[in-house]
Motif scaffolding. Sequence first.
Motif, PDB file in Angstrom:
ATOM      1  N   LEU A 113       0.797  -1.132  -0.057  1.00 36.42           N
ATOM      2  CA  LEU A 113       0.049   0.014  -0.161  1.00 36.42           C
ATOM      3  C   LEU A 113       0.730   1.290   0.047  1.00 36.42           C
ATOM      4  CD1 LEU A 113      -2.737  -1.144   2.591  1.00 36.42           C
ATOM      5  CD2 LEU A 113      -2.716  -1.462   0.055  1.00 36.42           C
ATOM      6  N   MET A 114       1.965   1.301   0.580  1.00 38.35           N
ATOM      7  CA  MET A 114       2.722   2.302   0.571  1.00 38.35           C
ATOM      8  C   MET A 114       3.515   2.568  -0.572  1.00 38.35           C
ATOM      9  SD  MET A 114       4.599   2.206   4.565  1.00 38.35           S
ATOM     10  CE  MET A 114       5.207   3.833   4.470  1.00 38.35           C
ATOM     11  N   HIS A 115       3.948   1.415  -1.334  1.00 40.57           N
ATOM     12  CA  HIS A 115       4.461   1.434  -2.786  1.00 40.57           C
ATOM     13  C   HIS A 115       3.452   2.144  -3.739  1.00 40.57           C
ATOM     14  CE1 HIS A 115       8.106  -0.812  -3.018  1.00 40.57           C
ATOM     15  NE2 HIS A 115       8.063  -1.208  -1.623  1.00 40.57           N
ATOM     16  N   HIS A 116       2.303   1.758  -3.412  1.00 40.97           N
ATOM     17  CA  HIS A 116       0.881   2.620  -4.041  1.00 40.97           C
ATOM     18  C   HIS A 116       0.841   3.806  -3.963  1.00 40.97           C
ATOM     19  CE1 HIS A 116      -0.773  -0.515  -6.844  1.00 40.97           C
ATOM     20  NE2 HIS A 116      -0.493  -1.359  -5.814  1.00 40.97           N
ATOM     21  N   GLY A 117       1.684   4.455  -2.689  1.00 46.51           N
ATOM     22  CA  GLY A 117       1.491   5.861  -2.415  1.00 46.51           C
ATOM     23  C   GLY A 117       0.111   6.254  -1.345  1.00 46.51           C
ATOM     24  N   MET A 118      -0.313   5.262  -0.923  1.00 44.82           N
ATOM     25  CA  MET A 118      -1.766   5.336  -0.019  1.00 44.82           C
ATOM     26  C   MET A 118      -1.187   5.769   1.260  1.00 44.82           C
ATOM     27  SD  MET A 118      -3.746   2.038  -1.125  1.00 44.82           S
ATOM     28  CE  MET A 118      -5.471   2.862  -0.881  1.00 44.82           C
ATOM     29  N   MET A 119      -2.049   6.513   1.943  1.00 40.11           N
ATOM     30  CA  MET A 119      -2.007   7.258   3.391  1.00 40.11           C
ATOM     31  C   MET A 119      -2.555   5.963   4.434  1.00 40.11           C
ATOM     32  SD  MET A 119      -2.724  11.097   2.850  1.00 40.11           S
ATOM     33  CE  MET A 119      -4.601  10.690   2.390  1.00 40.11           C
ATOM     34  N   ILE A 120      -1.490   5.357   5.021  1.00 38.39           N
ATOM     35  CA  ILE A 120      -1.929   4.438   5.957  1.00 38.39           C
ATOM     36  C   ILE A 120      -2.323   5.048   7.350  1.00 38.39           C
ATOM     37  CG2 ILE A 120      -0.981   2.448   7.199  1.00 38.39           C
ATOM     38  CD1 ILE A 120      -0.771   2.342   4.189  1.00 38.39           C
ATOM     39  N   LEU A 121      -3.539   4.530   8.044  1.00 40.37           N
ATOM     40  CA  LEU A 121      -4.252   5.121   9.007  1.00 40.37           C
ATOM     41  C   LEU A 121      -4.037   3.982  10.100  1.00 40.37           C
ATOM     42  CD1 LEU A 121      -7.433   6.619   7.604  1.00 40.37           C
ATOM     43  CD2 LEU A 121      -5.247   7.828   8.278  1.00 40.37           C
ATOM     44  N   GLY A 122      -3.518   4.443  11.274  1.00 47.56           N
ATOM     45  CA  GLY A 122      -3.668   3.371  12.346  1.00 47.56           C
ATOM     46  C   GLY A 122      -4.759   3.586  13.343  1.00 47.56           C
ATOM     47  N   ILE A 123      -4.701   3.230  14.673  1.00 47.09           N
ATOM     48  CA  ILE A 123      -5.635   3.191  15.513  1.00 47.09           C
ATOM     49  C   ILE A 123      -4.964   4.092  16.745  1.00 47.09           C
ATOM     50  CG2 ILE A 123      -7.377   2.265  17.212  1.00 47.09           C
ATOM     51  CD1 ILE A 123      -7.185  -0.091  15.298  1.00 47.09           C
ATOM     52  N   PRO A 124      -5.393   5.190  17.038  1.00 45.04           N
ATOM     53  CA  PRO A 124      -4.725   6.028  18.087  1.00 45.04           C
ATOM     54  C   PRO A 124      -5.294   5.453  19.620  1.00 45.04           C
ATOM     55  CG  PRO A 124      -6.615   7.310  17.199  1.00 45.04           C
ATOM     56  CD  PRO A 124      -6.603   5.888  16.454  1.00 45.04           C
ATOM     57  N   TYR A 125      -4.408   5.698  20.379  1.00 38.37           N
ATOM     58  CA  TYR A 125      -4.456   5.154  21.939  1.00 38.37           C
ATOM     59  C   TYR A 125      -5.687   5.967  22.676  1.00 38.37           C
ATOM     60  CZ  TYR A 125      -0.861   1.589  22.086  1.00 38.37           C
ATOM     61  OH  TYR A 125      -0.150   0.562  21.691  1.00 38.37           O
ATOM     62  N   SER A 126      -6.380   6.988  21.939  1.00 39.65           N
ATOM     63  CA  SER A 126      -7.619   7.572  22.589  1.00 39.65           C
ATOM     64  C   SER A 126      -8.617   6.541  22.486  1.00 39.65           C
ATOM     65  CB  SER A 126      -8.026   8.465  21.502  1.00 39.65           C
ATOM     66  OG  SER A 126      -8.063   8.415  20.194  1.00 39.65           O
ATOM     67  N   ASN A 127      -8.621   5.288  21.761  1.00 36.97           N
ATOM     68  CA  ASN A 127      -9.365   4.305  22.064  1.00 36.97           C
ATOM     69  C   ASN A 127      -8.902   3.261  23.071  1.00 36.97           C
ATOM     70  OD1 ASN A 127     -10.474   1.585  21.975  1.00 36.97           O
ATOM     71  ND2 ASN A 127     -11.238   1.885  19.577  1.00 36.97           N
ATOM     72  N   SER A 128      -9.466   3.585  24.335  1.00 37.55           N
ATOM     73  CA  SER A 128      -8.930   2.685  25.434  1.00 37.55           C
ATOM     74  C   SER A 128      -8.984   1.376  25.271  1.00 37.55           C
ATOM     75  CB  SER A 128      -9.815   3.181  26.593  1.00 37.55           C
ATOM     76  OG  SER A 128     -11.096   2.561  26.516  1.00 37.55           O
ATOM     77  N   SER A 129      -9.641   0.739  24.370  1.00 36.63           N
ATOM     78  CA  SER A 129      -9.655  -0.628  24.142  1.00 36.63           C
ATOM     79  C   SER A 129      -8.216  -1.379  23.757  1.00 36.63           C
ATOM     80  CB  SER A 129     -10.498  -1.115  22.900  1.00 36.63           C
ATOM     81  OG  SER A 129     -11.933  -0.978  23.348  1.00 36.63           O
ATOM     82  N   LEU A 130      -7.418  -0.551  23.308  1.00 32.92           N
ATOM     83  CA  LEU A 130      -6.066  -0.943  22.836  1.00 32.92           C
ATOM     84  C   LEU A 130      -5.342  -1.097  24.309  1.00 32.92           C
ATOM     85  CD1 LEU A 130      -4.884   1.611  20.093  1.00 32.92           C
ATOM     86  CD2 LEU A 130      -5.328  -1.082  19.891  1.00 32.92           C
ATOM     87  N   MET A 131      -5.536  -0.439  25.413  1.00 33.52           N
ATOM     88  CA  MET A 131      -4.907  -0.861  26.674  1.00 33.52           C
ATOM     89  C   MET A 131      -5.688  -1.830  27.269  1.00 33.52           C
ATOM     90  SD  MET A 131      -2.339   1.263  26.439  1.00 33.52           S
ATOM     91  CE  MET A 131      -1.710   1.404  28.392  1.00 33.52           C
ATOM     92  N   ASP A 132      -6.840  -2.099  27.073  1.00 34.15           N
ATOM     93  CA  ASP A 132      -7.741  -3.035  27.684  1.00 34.15           C
ATOM     94  C   ASP A 132      -7.776  -4.383  27.078  1.00 34.15           C
ATOM     95  OD1 ASP A 132      -8.299  -0.948  29.588  1.00 34.15           O
ATOM     96  OD2 ASP A 132     -10.277  -0.528  28.723  1.00 34.15           O
ATOM     97  N   THR A 133      -7.326  -4.539  26.172  1.00 35.69           N
ATOM     98  CA  THR A 133      -7.616  -5.944  25.443  1.00 35.69           C
ATOM     99  C   THR A 133      -6.658  -6.904  25.923  1.00 35.69           C
ATOM    100  OG1 THR A 133      -7.739  -7.082  23.211  1.00 35.69           O
ATOM    101  CG2 THR A 133      -5.978  -5.312  23.421  1.00 35.69           C
ATOM    102  N   SER A 134      -7.009  -8.033  26.046  1.00 38.59           N
ATOM    103  CA  SER A 134      -6.168  -9.189  26.349  1.00 38.59           C
ATOM    104  C   SER A 134      -5.978 -10.378  25.223  1.00 38.59           C
ATOM    105  CB  SER A 134      -6.586  -9.916  27.693  1.00 38.59           C
ATOM    106  OG  SER A 134      -7.827 -10.387  27.435  1.00 38.59           O
ATOM    107  N   SER A 135      -6.714  -9.939  23.970  1.00 39.06           N
ATOM    108  CA  SER A 135      -6.551 -10.613  22.752  1.00 39.06           C
ATOM    109  C   SER A 135      -6.148  -9.643  21.743  1.00 39.06           C
ATOM    110  CB  SER A 135      -8.205 -11.344  22.553  1.00 39.06           C
ATOM    111  OG  SER A 135      -9.222  -9.943  22.435  1.00 39.06           O
ATOM    112  N   GLY A 136      -6.897  -9.281  20.812  1.00 35.28           N
ATOM    113  CA  GLY A 136      -6.391  -8.725  19.453  1.00 35.28           C
ATOM    114  C   GLY A 136      -6.577  -7.149  19.733  1.00 35.28           C
ATOM    115  N   GLY A 137      -6.137  -6.435  18.682  1.00 37.14           N
ATOM    116  CA  GLY A 137      -6.131  -5.046  18.707  1.00 37.14           C
ATOM    117  C   GLY A 137      -4.760  -4.529  18.884  1.00 37.14           C
ATOM    118  N   THR A 138      -4.259  -3.776  17.766  1.00 35.49           N
ATOM    119  CA  THR A 138      -2.980  -3.062  17.857  1.00 35.49           C
ATOM    120  C   THR A 138      -3.053  -1.786  17.453  1.00 35.49           C
ATOM    121  OG1 THR A 138      -2.310  -3.577  15.611  1.00 35.49           O
ATOM    122  CG2 THR A 138      -2.011  -5.361  17.173  1.00 35.49           C
TER     123      THR A 138
END
Length: 195
Positions: free
Chosen positions: A129-154
């Motif tokens: 996707l980067m080779h295609h010049g796309m803009m990659i979006l992630g998930i900010p830590y303002s989503n508290s589930s990233l800190m609370d998860t014991s399974s998936g989510g990055t």
Amino acid sequence: MPEILILYYSRTGHTSALAREIRHGIIAAKADCDVKMRTVQPLTSNKNNLPTDGPPFATKEDLKNCDGLALGSPTRFGCMATPLKAFMDQTSDLWISGSLIDKPAVVFTATSSLHGGQEATLLSMVVPLMHHGMMILGIPYSNSSLMDTSSGGTPYGASHVSGPDNKLSLSPEECSVARTLGQRLADTVVKLTGA
């Protein structure tokens, strides 16, 4: 109306479950976007066969015409699955024409184990996707589930741990992360297209 493509490969249904949660997030954004769900064919299938259930097979036109992309794959030894990689490997003409430049994209994956290579797989999907010049979006830590998860989510993208027997459903945290990712993609598409 801007178009968001959710393109994924799923064998056991877990990646497609994440795709549906991302779609819910796009809809929850109340962005006036059209959402297309597409899959890629397994390498062992007859190329003339169409899926009998679920989304249709993607075409390069689907990819070219989208204003935003969510790309998903199960993990295969820390990389995206071969059927999805094979589809992406056929997009050189889109790269040459610059069809995907400056379009936002997100990635998602599913594994059977907690340390099954989720982040490596997400990063493997980001590379083309980067080779295609796309803009990659992630998930900010303002989503508290990233800190609370014991399974998936990055922060790299949405993910799910299905368990060694592939029977675990998406956790509330995994759903939250996937929906946040979809909402962020939709909001960004709207901002970039002026819709």
